[in-house]
Design a protein around this motif. Structure first.
Motif, short mmCIF file in Angstrom:
data_model
loop_
_atom_site.label_atom_id
_atom_site.label_comp_id
_atom_site.label_asym_id
_atom_site.label_seq_id
_atom_site.Cartn_x
_atom_site.Cartn_y
_atom_site.Cartn_z
N ASP A 5 13.51 -12.54 -4.12
CA ASP A 5 12.65 -11.38 -3.89
C ASP A 5 11.17 -11.74 -3.75
O ASP A 5 10.30 -10.98 -4.14
N THR A 6 10.88 -12.91 -3.19
CA THR A 6 9.51 -13.35 -2.99
C THR A 6 9.24 -13.47 -1.49
O THR A 6 9.65 -14.44 -0.86
N PHE A 7 8.56 -12.45 -0.97
CA PHE A 7 8.27 -12.40 0.46
C PHE A 7 6.79 -12.16 0.75
O PHE A 7 6.36 -12.29 1.88
N LEU A 8 6.03 -11.78 -0.27
CA LEU A 8 4.63 -11.45 -0.05
C LEU A 8 3.73 -12.60 -0.47
O LEU A 8 3.96 -13.25 -1.49
N ALA A 9 2.69 -12.82 0.32
CA ALA A 9 1.69 -13.85 0.00
C ALA A 9 0.90 -13.41 -1.22
O ALA A 9 0.90 -12.23 -1.60
N THR A 10 0.22 -14.33 -1.86
CA THR A 10 -0.65 -14.01 -2.98
C THR A 10 -1.58 -12.88 -2.57
O THR A 10 -2.17 -12.91 -1.50
N GLY A 11 -1.69 -11.88 -3.39
CA GLY A 11 -2.49 -10.70 -3.07
C GLY A 11 -1.66 -9.53 -2.59
O GLY A 11 -2.11 -8.40 -2.59
N GLY A 12 -0.42 -9.81 -2.13
CA GLY A 12 0.50 -8.75 -1.75
C GLY A 12 0.18 -8.00 -0.48
O GLY A 12 0.70 -6.92 -0.25
N GLU A 13 -0.67 -8.57 0.38
CA GLU A 13 -1.08 -7.87 1.60
C GLU A 13 -0.26 -8.28 2.83
O GLU A 13 -0.15 -7.51 3.77
N LEU A 14 0.25 -9.51 2.84
CA LEU A 14 0.95 -10.04 4.01
C LEU A 14 2.30 -10.63 3.61
O LEU A 14 2.47 -11.12 2.49
N ILE A 15 3.24 -10.61 4.54
CA ILE A 15 4.52 -11.28 4.36
C ILE A 15 4.30 -12.76 4.67
O ILE A 15 3.59 -13.10 5.61
N GLN A 16 4.91 -13.63 3.86
CA GLN A 16 4.71 -15.07 4.06
C GLN A 16 6.04 -15.80 4.11
O GLN A 16 6.93 -15.56 3.30
N CYS A 17 6.16 -16.73 5.06
CA CYS A 17 7.31 -17.61 5.11
C CYS A 17 7.09 -18.73 4.09
O CYS A 17 6.09 -19.45 4.16
N ALA A 18 8.00 -18.88 3.17
CA ALA A 18 7.86 -19.88 2.12
C ALA A 18 8.02 -21.30 2.64
O ALA A 18 7.61 -22.25 1.99
N HIS A 20 0.83 -1.21 0.00
CA HIS A 20 0.00 0.00 0.00
C HIS A 20 0.86 1.26 0.00
O HIS A 20 0.55 2.24 0.68
N GLY A 21 1.98 1.20 -0.73
CA GLY A 21 2.85 2.36 -0.87
C GLY A 21 3.77 2.61 0.31
O GLY A 21 4.55 3.55 0.28
#
Length: 110
Positions: free
Chosen positions: A56-69, A34-35
């Motif tokens: 560079d993949t740290f965000l869950a689908t939708g880009g709202e939350l950080i996710q542990c892979a 959200h900027g």
């Protein structure tokens, strides 16, 4: 800026996230949701492992939350608090950040 340069805001354009190496050699990452820019040490409190497996993949689908892979734990980008998964109520270690006039992202203090 007083701290080390970690990257540029434009580095987050493709995925909303950027893996960085901190001056002391620890792994870190930056996310823009959200900027708003947030930075954390790249270490999951559940198993003391990196959160990412893909670059560079740290965000869950939708880009709202950080996710542990590794185990799917979800973290709030504003606070680093785990809101779902095995480390619930624990938090990521935050990085103090500053952005210069050209979009350079720096550690605010080292």
């Amino acid at each position: 800026m007083s701290g080390s340069l970690l990257g540029n805001l434009t580095d987050l354009d493709a995925t909303g996230a950027l893996a960085v190496t901190l001056p002391d050699g620890r792994a870190g990452f930056l996310v823009r949701v959200h900027g708003r820019l947030h930075g954390y040490e790249n270490r999951c409190p559940h198993r003391d492992t990196r959160l990412d497996v893909a670059p560079d993949t740290f965000l869950a689908t939708g880009g709202e939350l950080i996710q542990c892979a590794h185990h799917g734990a979800l973290f709030l980008p504003e606070s680093g608090e785990c809101v779902a998964g095995p480390c619930q109520y624990e938090s990521l270690a935050p990085l103090a950040l500053a952005v210069d006039g050209e979009g350079g992202i720096h550690l605010a203090r080292e």
